[in-house]
Scaffold this active site. Structure first.
Site, short mmCIF file in Angstrom:
data_model
loop_
_atom_site.label_atom_id
_atom_site.label_comp_id
_atom_site.label_asym_id
_atom_site.label_seq_id
_atom_site.Cartn_x
_atom_site.Cartn_y
_atom_site.Cartn_z
CD GLU A 109 105.72 66.07 41.97
OE1 GLU A 109 105.70 64.95 42.48
OE2 GLU A 109 105.53 66.26 40.76
CB CYS A 155 111.98 72.87 36.81
SG CYS A 155 110.32 73.01 36.13
CB CYS A 182 97.81 74.03 36.58
SG CYS A 182 97.92 75.26 35.26
CB CYS A 214 97.31 72.02 28.83
SG CYS A 214 97.46 73.82 28.91
CB CYS A 258 99.76 69.41 31.14
SG CYS A 258 100.76 69.89 32.56
CB CYS A 314 107.95 68.86 30.10
SG CYS A 314 109.50 69.71 29.91
N1 SAH Z 1 101.88 76.93 32.75
C1 SAH Z 1 103.15 77.34 32.18
C2 SAH Z 1 104.33 76.80 32.95
C3 SAH Z 1 104.50 75.29 32.85
S1 SAH Z 1 105.81 74.97 31.76
C4 SAH Z 1 103.18 76.93 30.72
O1 SAH Z 1 102.33 76.16 30.30
O2 SAH Z 1 104.04 77.40 29.98
C5 SAH Z 1 105.64 73.27 31.45
C6 SAH Z 1 105.87 72.98 29.99
O3 SAH Z 1 105.72 71.55 29.79
C7 SAH Z 1 104.83 73.66 29.13
O4 SAH Z 1 105.38 74.07 27.93
C8 SAH Z 1 103.86 72.51 28.91
O5 SAH Z 1 103.06 72.72 27.80
C9 SAH Z 1 104.80 71.35 28.74
N2 SAH Z 1 104.14 70.06 28.91
C10 SAH Z 1 103.02 69.81 29.61
N3 SAH Z 1 102.69 68.53 29.55
C11 SAH Z 1 103.64 67.93 28.81
C12 SAH Z 1 103.88 66.59 28.40
N4 SAH Z 1 103.05 65.62 28.79
N5 SAH Z 1 104.96 66.33 27.64
C13 SAH Z 1 105.82 67.32 27.29
N6 SAH Z 1 105.65 68.60 27.65
C14 SAH Z 1 104.57 68.91 28.39
#
Ligand code: SAH
Length: 343
Positions: free
Chosen positions: A92, A105, A112, A116, A119, A335
């Site tokens: 996406e 984006c 991935c 985390c 996420c 995000c």
């Molecule tokens: N893997 C890289 C690139 C992805 S950036 C990284 O983690 O930095 C995506 C961003 O969205 C990251 O900062 C991630 O931590 C954040 N993110 C992930 N899940 C989220 C959620 N449920 N709500 C808000 N931010 C989230």
């Protein structure tokens, strides 16, 4: 899948590829102008190329890497597309219109591996790295979905995947993004976000002059170990220590820290109190993102009051901090909400 996708190559490498098959190297610049500046992908329309090279492009090389499978548009103007690669892999990308910019984006991996806890992409697991052409083609496909008078002004590597675990393809794609003969996006308008692959951060910034964003999300190793499992390998002291040593950072280019606020997990006044000390010595800009909920996780964002309290503690301590408004939550484009299950 062909090794000869033109979009896998920076212009410099395309020159070499063309020379190797007996074409004139400057043809690379002409092809790049058609593909990246004018958005023309049909070789027959590349009128300054000569019939032989046009035929070669049509039959021996690949020009497209992704097809648009589905487009969702949010009430706030955000536009998310599901894109399919030649092998059926789906990713996406999200277009985010703001007052004075149009941010794209992009994803760097199919799924991935970082897992985390908050996420949605993490819950998909990891399938494979994207090729440079598949990163570049997100820009080509998505700009066609934006209004014609709103060119893509900024690109953030914040979609699916961990960019620093696919560094070569990311760097090759960025070299086309910032090449004045290709997309001509200013390097300061390109941001790569990482969860903190410490040994790769310096390499990224040595190879391309982009902005760095770091997903922090916690002020103690105990909490970060839980939210970001990679922290067990590269704990906070290692991550922040490495950032302090970076030549770009010591030259006072800011690092953007992302901090997803999660109720009862990382949103206490103590956390806010600890942040400025933790980031001491790093020219830091902090982006707070109230967690976007998704069906796979019981975690939730704090209420407005707790969010506001966190913000006020930091502002009182003089931190540069912004609260990020969530974009496209109604279409699962915000995000941490990017996830595709096999069709
Ligand atoms: N893997 C890289 C690139 C992805 S950036 C990284 O983690 O930095 C995506 C961003 O969205 C990251 O900062 C991630 O931590 C954040 N993110 C992930 N899940 C989220 C959620 N449920 N709500 C808000 N931010 C989230």
């Amino acid at each position: 899948m062909s090794a000869l996708n033109i979009k896998d190559h920076s212009i410099a490498r395309l020159r070499e590829e063309l020379a190797a098959v007996g074409e004139r190297p400057y043809r690379a610049d002409q092809i790049a102008a058609w593909l990246y500046r004018r958005g023309v992908e049909d070789p027959e329309q590349m009128t300054d190329l000569g019939a032989d090279l046009r035929a070669r492009l049509a039959h021996e090389w690949q020009l497209a890497a992704l097809a648009v499978e589905r487009v969702d548009r949010s009430v706030d103007g955000t536009c998310k597309a599901a894109l399919v690669a030649h092998d059926g892999a789906r990713i996406e990308s999200v277009l985010i219109p703001e007052d004075d910019r149009m941010t794209l984006c992009v994803s760097t991996q199919v799924g991935c591996a970082m897992a985390c806890e908050f996420c949605a992409t993490g819950f998909m697991g990891f399938s494979r790295n994207l090729r440079a052409s598949e990163i570049v083609d997100q820009v080509c496909r998505m700009r066609a979905l934006a209004p014609p008078d709103r060119p893509i002004s900024n690109v953030v590597f914040m979609g699916m995947g961990e960019p620093l675990l696919n560094l070569d393809a990311v760097v090759e794609a960025i070299s086309l993004l910032i090449d004045p003969k290709a997309f001509a996006i200013a390097p300061r308008r390109v941001t790569v976000s990482t969860v903190g692959i410490v040994p790769k951060i310096g390499e990224l910034l040595a190879r391309v002059p982009v902005n760095l964003a770091v997903s922090l999300h916690a002020t103690t190793d105990a909490v970060r170990d839980r939210l970001v499992p990679l922290n067990r390998r590269y704990p906070l002291a290692a991550l922040l220590g490495a950032l302090r040593e970076l030549p770009t950072v010591t030259a006072r280019r800011p690092v953007f820290f992302e901090y997803t606020l999660i109720a009862g997990v990382n949103d206490s006044v103590e956390d806010a109190d600890r942040l400025p000390g933790l980031l001491h010595g790093i020219p830091a800009k902090l982006n707070l993102i109230p967690m976007n909920p998704h069906p796979d996780s019981p975690l939730r964002p704090p209420d407005a009051e707790a969010t506001d309290r966190f913000l006020r503690v930091l502002a009182a301590k003089g931190m540069t901090v912004t609260l990020r408004r969530s974009r496209g939550p109604d279409i699962q484009a915000a995000c941490g909400q990017l996830a595709l299950r096999p069709a």
